[in-house]
Design a protein around this motif. Structure first.
Motif, short mmCIF file in Angstrom:
data_model
loop_
_atom_site.label_atom_id
_atom_site.label_comp_id
_atom_site.label_asym_id
_atom_site.label_seq_id
_atom_site.Cartn_x
_atom_site.Cartn_y
_atom_site.Cartn_z
N TYR A 130 8.60 -8.61 -11.76
CA TYR A 130 7.96 -8.85 -10.46
C TYR A 130 6.64 -8.09 -10.36
O TYR A 130 5.60 -8.67 -10.00
N LEU A 131 6.66 -6.81 -10.68
CA LEU A 131 5.44 -6.00 -10.55
C LEU A 131 4.38 -6.41 -11.56
O LEU A 131 3.18 -6.35 -11.26
N ARG A 132 4.80 -6.85 -12.73
CA ARG A 132 3.83 -7.32 -13.72
C ARG A 132 3.06 -8.52 -13.17
O ARG A 132 1.83 -8.62 -13.34
N PHE A 137 -1.78 -10.88 -10.27
CA PHE A 137 -2.31 -11.46 -9.03
C PHE A 137 -3.47 -10.61 -8.51
O PHE A 137 -4.50 -11.15 -8.09
N ARG A 138 -3.31 -9.30 -8.54
CA ARG A 138 -4.39 -8.41 -8.10
C ARG A 138 -5.66 -8.62 -8.92
O ARG A 138 -6.76 -8.75 -8.37
N ASP A 169 1.52 -0.88 -2.95
CA ASP A 169 0.71 0.23 -3.44
C ASP A 169 -0.09 -0.15 -4.68
O ASP A 169 -1.23 0.30 -4.85
N MET A 170 0.48 -1.00 -5.53
CA MET A 170 -0.28 -1.50 -6.68
C MET A 170 -1.45 -2.37 -6.23
O MET A 170 -2.56 -2.26 -6.74
N LEU A 171 -1.22 -3.23 -5.23
CA LEU A 171 -2.29 -4.09 -4.73
C LEU A 171 -3.38 -3.26 -4.06
O LEU A 171 -4.58 -3.53 -4.22
N LEU A 172 -2.98 -2.22 -3.33
CA LEU A 172 -3.95 -1.40 -2.62
C LEU A 172 -4.79 -0.51 -3.54
O LEU A 172 -5.75 0.13 -3.08
N GLU A 173 -4.47 -0.51 -4.81
CA GLU A 173 -5.34 0.17 -5.77
C GLU A 173 -6.69 -0.56 -5.88
O GLU A 173 -7.67 0.01 -6.38
N SER A 174 -6.71 -1.79 -5.40
CA SER A 174 -7.95 -2.58 -5.41
C SER A 174 -8.56 -2.62 -4.02
O SER A 174 -7.85 -2.76 -3.01
N LYS A 175 -9.88 -2.55 -3.93
CA LYS A 175 -10.57 -2.60 -2.65
C LYS A 175 -10.49 -3.96 -1.99
O LYS A 175 -10.80 -4.09 -0.79
#
Length: 265
Positions: A130-132, A137-138, A169-175
């Motif tokens: 799922y996280l991969r 997607f990010r 949190d993984m998605l929010l690593e991107s602006k």
């Protein structure tokens, strides 16, 4: 005090986008959130950018977009996931042309298996896979948005699962990703998501505002139990956009009246 930007959702009672924009202008609001759950705001319709731009010029407003609530960009069926990913890519391309600043999205809980003693979320059971997919997607969204000022904002609903918090949190690593705080959903979910949102409040860009009473949601502002003023003061401090997410024209008008009485509009 900082000026806030207020908008309205697409309402069932408004038959056309022009009717919606006319109401938006009449109420002195700034934007309309186009809801991609409705047939008239599917990708093919949104690609009619000249028509959409003509209407915003006429009514002196702009758009945000609410992506399909069924959006599942990490579905284990690659073809299904790809269809949803392509929907997001198409929405981003429209946003780039029309200067749409916010694409609002839900996290999809995925399928669950019910065992005799518990419910198992498949995304939790297979979290690595799922996280991969969420990382891919990010990266896809970062590439598509590039340097444009567009954010995909993740909205809370009835409570994020642990694997969703990890994905957020993984998605929010991107602006290019941010958060939407739906204050009504938050209330009816017993504020289970508030600690997550507060901890990451610097990433808030969007609010869905409506009042709530126990399990009843999407109520007129000032008619329920939510401390709406406190939420609006935070939105103003962070210079967020706010969608007045009632479900009827009458409730929207009464909510706008409340905002004016409280000096937010």
């Amino acid at each position: 005090m900082k000026k806030m930007s207020f908008g309205m959702p697409t309402l069932i009672e408004c038959d056309s986008l022009e009717d919606t924009l006319e109401l938006c202008k009449e109420l002195g609001l700034d934007f309309v959130e186009l809801n991609m759950n409705l047939p008239q705001y599917q990708v093919d319709q949104l690609k009619e950018v000249k028509h959409l731009q003509k209407l915003t010029n006429r009514y002196q407003s702009y758009y945000t977009v609410h992506l399909d609530e069924n959006l599942n960009v990490s579905d284990f069926n690659k073809e299904v996931a790809k269809a949803y990913q392509n929907t997001v890519l198409s929405a981003i391309q429209v946003a780039k042309i029309l200067a749409i600043p916010i694409l609002n999205m839900h996290m999809n809980h995925g399928v669950h298996f019910t065992l005799p003693d518990r419910k198992v979320q498949l995304f939790q059971q297979y979290e690595q896979e799922y996280l991969r997919e969420m990382i891919q997607f990010r990266k896809m969204c970062e590439t598509a948005i590039g340097t444009d000022d567009i954010k995909l904002c993740i909205e809370n609903t009835e409570g994020f699962y642990p694997y969703e918090i990890n994905a957020i949190d993984m998605l929010l690593e991107s602006k290019v990703f941010g958060l939407t705080w739906d204050i009504g959903h938050s209330h009816t979910a017993k504020e289970v998501d508030e600690p997550l949102i507060r901890k990451r409040q610097s990433r808030l860009s969007h609010f869905h505002i409506h009042d709530a009473l126990e399990e009843q949601n999407h109520m007129i502002l000032g008619s329920g139990e939510i401390n709406v003023r406190e939420r609006l003061d935070l939105a103003r401090k962070l210079e967020c956009r706010c969608v007045i997410e009632t479900k009827t024209v009458e409730a929207l008008k009464k909510s706008v009246d409340w905002l004016r009485e409280e000096k937010y509009l």
